[in-house]
Design a protein around this motif. Structure first.
Motif, PDB file in Angstrom:
ATOM      1  N   GLY A  79       0.832  -1.188   0.000  1.00  0.00           N
ATOM      2  CA  GLY A  79       0.000   0.000   0.000  1.00  0.00           C
ATOM      3  C   GLY A  79       0.866   1.237   0.000  1.00  0.00           C
ATOM      4  O   GLY A  79       2.035   1.204  -0.422  1.00  0.00           O
ATOM      5  N   SER A  80       0.324   2.354   0.478  1.00  0.00           N
ATOM      6  CA  SER A  80       1.083   3.601   0.513  1.00  0.00           C
ATOM      7  C   SER A  80       0.669   4.414   1.730  1.00  0.00           C
ATOM      8  O   SER A  80      -0.435   4.245   2.258  1.00  0.00           O
ATOM      9  CB  SER A  80       0.832   4.422  -0.755  1.00  0.00           C
ATOM     10  OG  SER A  80      -0.518   4.866  -0.803  1.00  0.00           O
ATOM     11  N   VAL A  81       1.571   5.286   2.176  1.00  0.00           N
ATOM     12  CA  VAL A  81       1.293   6.161   3.321  1.00  0.00           C
ATOM     13  C   VAL A  81       1.751   7.571   2.985  1.00  0.00           C
ATOM     14  O   VAL A  81       2.864   7.781   2.487  1.00  0.00           O
ATOM     15  CB  VAL A  81       2.007   5.674   4.599  1.00  0.00           C
ATOM     16  CG1 VAL A  81       1.681   6.595   5.772  1.00  0.00           C
ATOM     17  CG2 VAL A  81       1.626   4.240   4.929  1.00  0.00           C
ATOM     18  N   ILE A  82       0.877   8.543   3.238  1.00  0.00           N
ATOM     19  CA  ILE A  82       1.237   9.958   3.155  1.00  0.00           C
ATOM     20  C   ILE A  82       1.112  10.550   4.554  1.00  0.00           C
ATOM     21  O   ILE A  82       0.075  10.388   5.211  1.00  0.00           O
ATOM     22  CB  ILE A  82       0.319  10.727   2.189  1.00  0.00           C
ATOM     23  CG1 ILE A  82       0.461  10.180   0.764  1.00  0.00           C
ATOM     24  CG2 ILE A  82       0.637  12.227   2.211  1.00  0.00           C
ATOM     25  CD1 ILE A  82      -0.484  10.833  -0.242  1.00  0.00           C
ATOM     26  N   GLY A  83       2.152  11.199   5.010  1.00  0.00           N
ATOM     27  CA  GLY A  83       2.106  11.914   6.277  1.00  0.00           C
ATOM     28  C   GLY A  83       2.003  13.406   6.013  1.00  0.00           C
ATOM     29  O   GLY A  83       2.774  13.947   5.220  1.00  0.00           O
ATOM     30  N   VAL A  84       1.021  14.055   6.653  1.00  0.00           N
ATOM     31  CA  VAL A  84       0.898  15.507   6.481  1.00  0.00           C
ATOM     32  C   VAL A  84       0.939  16.187   7.846  1.00  0.00           C
ATOM     33  O   VAL A  84       0.498  15.640   8.851  1.00  0.00           O
ATOM     34  CB  VAL A  84      -0.394  15.910   5.733  1.00  0.00           C
ATOM     35  CG1 VAL A  84      -0.457  15.245   4.372  1.00  0.00           C
ATOM     36  CG2 VAL A  84      -1.644  15.595   6.537  1.00  0.00           C
ATOM     37  N   ASP A  85       1.473  17.395   7.846  1.00  0.00           N
ATOM     38  CA  ASP A  85       1.555  18.204   9.055  1.00  0.00           C
ATOM     39  C   ASP A  85       1.602  19.657   8.621  1.00  0.00           C
ATOM     40  O   ASP A  85       2.089  19.960   7.520  1.00  0.00           O
ATOM     41  CB  ASP A  85       2.819  17.837   9.857  1.00  0.00           C
ATOM     42  CG  ASP A  85       2.708  18.209  11.328  1.00  0.00           C
ATOM     43  OD1 ASP A  85       2.520  17.303  12.156  1.00  0.00           O
ATOM     44  OD2 ASP A  85       2.809  19.410  11.647  1.00  0.00           O
TER      45      ASP A  85
END
Length: 263
Positions: free
Chosen positions: A58-64
């Motif tokens: 799968g994939s992961v995007i981290g946002v802040d």
């Protein structure tokens, strides 16, 4: 969402409790390994990287919303192929049916109005997608907040807190359920959970205050800030003495939210 001058490296040293709670939360996701996931409020990225290891297909995007946090996260984890980081405000998410799961730990209480956040979460999810959120809830950090109120009223510090407004969104169960329903979510679970933080003596407590209580500490001029932090720490330990091993305990209340997009 307000932007503070996060010291990403310092935060990384004093966020062990947040990482421990995040791991407990990740276990509740029961990931299959193929999900596309958003980590909302990713901070220094260490939790986001752990999630990415659990979804190799799968994939992961981290946002802040903190550019310094995102920069540190990208520098720390440049070689994880299914992991990316972006600067983005949780109140203005720019995704449309991209994710199977939105995960957030110890971040969203920095936002006072959660309705735009919840609506953005709904838009960001694929049909049948789910959210799992944990953040400060109603009654969170009651003793430390009482100490902060007392300290900021002292003549020495009071001038720096003119027109100060409580900066956090600490919600109860019914308030959050209402926002979820208004946005179209099917609610699976919303509950308040008691937690406890431990810090290694004065130094550990001061590190946590310095790196996470920025709405208070940044009101004070930089040359006086350490004295302000020391005063908070000393007053807190007067109220809640260290245990026999020199650890400082802080009672916390989290709200945990689990819901899904059924459309």
């Amino acid at each position: 969402m307000s932007t503070y001058n996060w010291n990403a490296q310092d935060y990384e040293k004093h966020s062990q409790a947040q990482q421990k709670w995040a791991r407990e939360l990740i276990n509740k996701l029961s990931l299959q390994g193929t999900e596309d996931i958003l980590d909302l409020g990713c901070g220094d990225g260490k939790v986001t990287a752990e999630i990415a290891q659990s979804v190799c297909d799968g994939s992961v995007i981290g946002v802040d919303n903190s550019a310094s946090m995102v920069k540190l996260a990208a520098e720390r984890y440049p070689a994880v192929p299914n992991l990316t980081f972006q600067v983005m405000d949780a109140s203005h998410l720019r995704f449309d049916e991209c994710f199977d799961v939105v995960f957030s730990n110890a971040a969203l209480h920095w936002i006072k109005n959660h309705q735009p956040v919840v609506e953005g979460l709904y838009r960001s999810l694929k049909p049948r997608g789910k959210i799992l959120l944990q953040m400060g809830g109603k009654g969170n950090a009651g003793v430390i907040l009482s100490v902060l109120s007392e300290i900021q009223a002292y003549q020495k510090w009071q001038p720096y807190f003119e027109n100060f407004e409580f900066p956090y969104g600490f919600f109860g169960v019914e308030e959050y359920e209402s926002m979820l329903l208004n946005s179209g979510f099917k609610i699976n679970r919303v509950e308040l959970i008691q937690k406890k933080m431990e810090h290694a003596g004065n130094t550990g407590l001061e590190g946590w205050i310095r790196t996470t209580w920025l709405p208070y500490t940044e009101r004070v001029p930089e040359e006086k800030r350490e004295k302000f932090i020391e005063a908070i720490s000393e007053k807190y330990i007067e109220r809640v003495p260290m245990d026999t091993e020199g650890r400082v305990h802080v009672a916390m209340i989290r709200i945990e939210v689990e819901a899904e997009k059924i459309a």
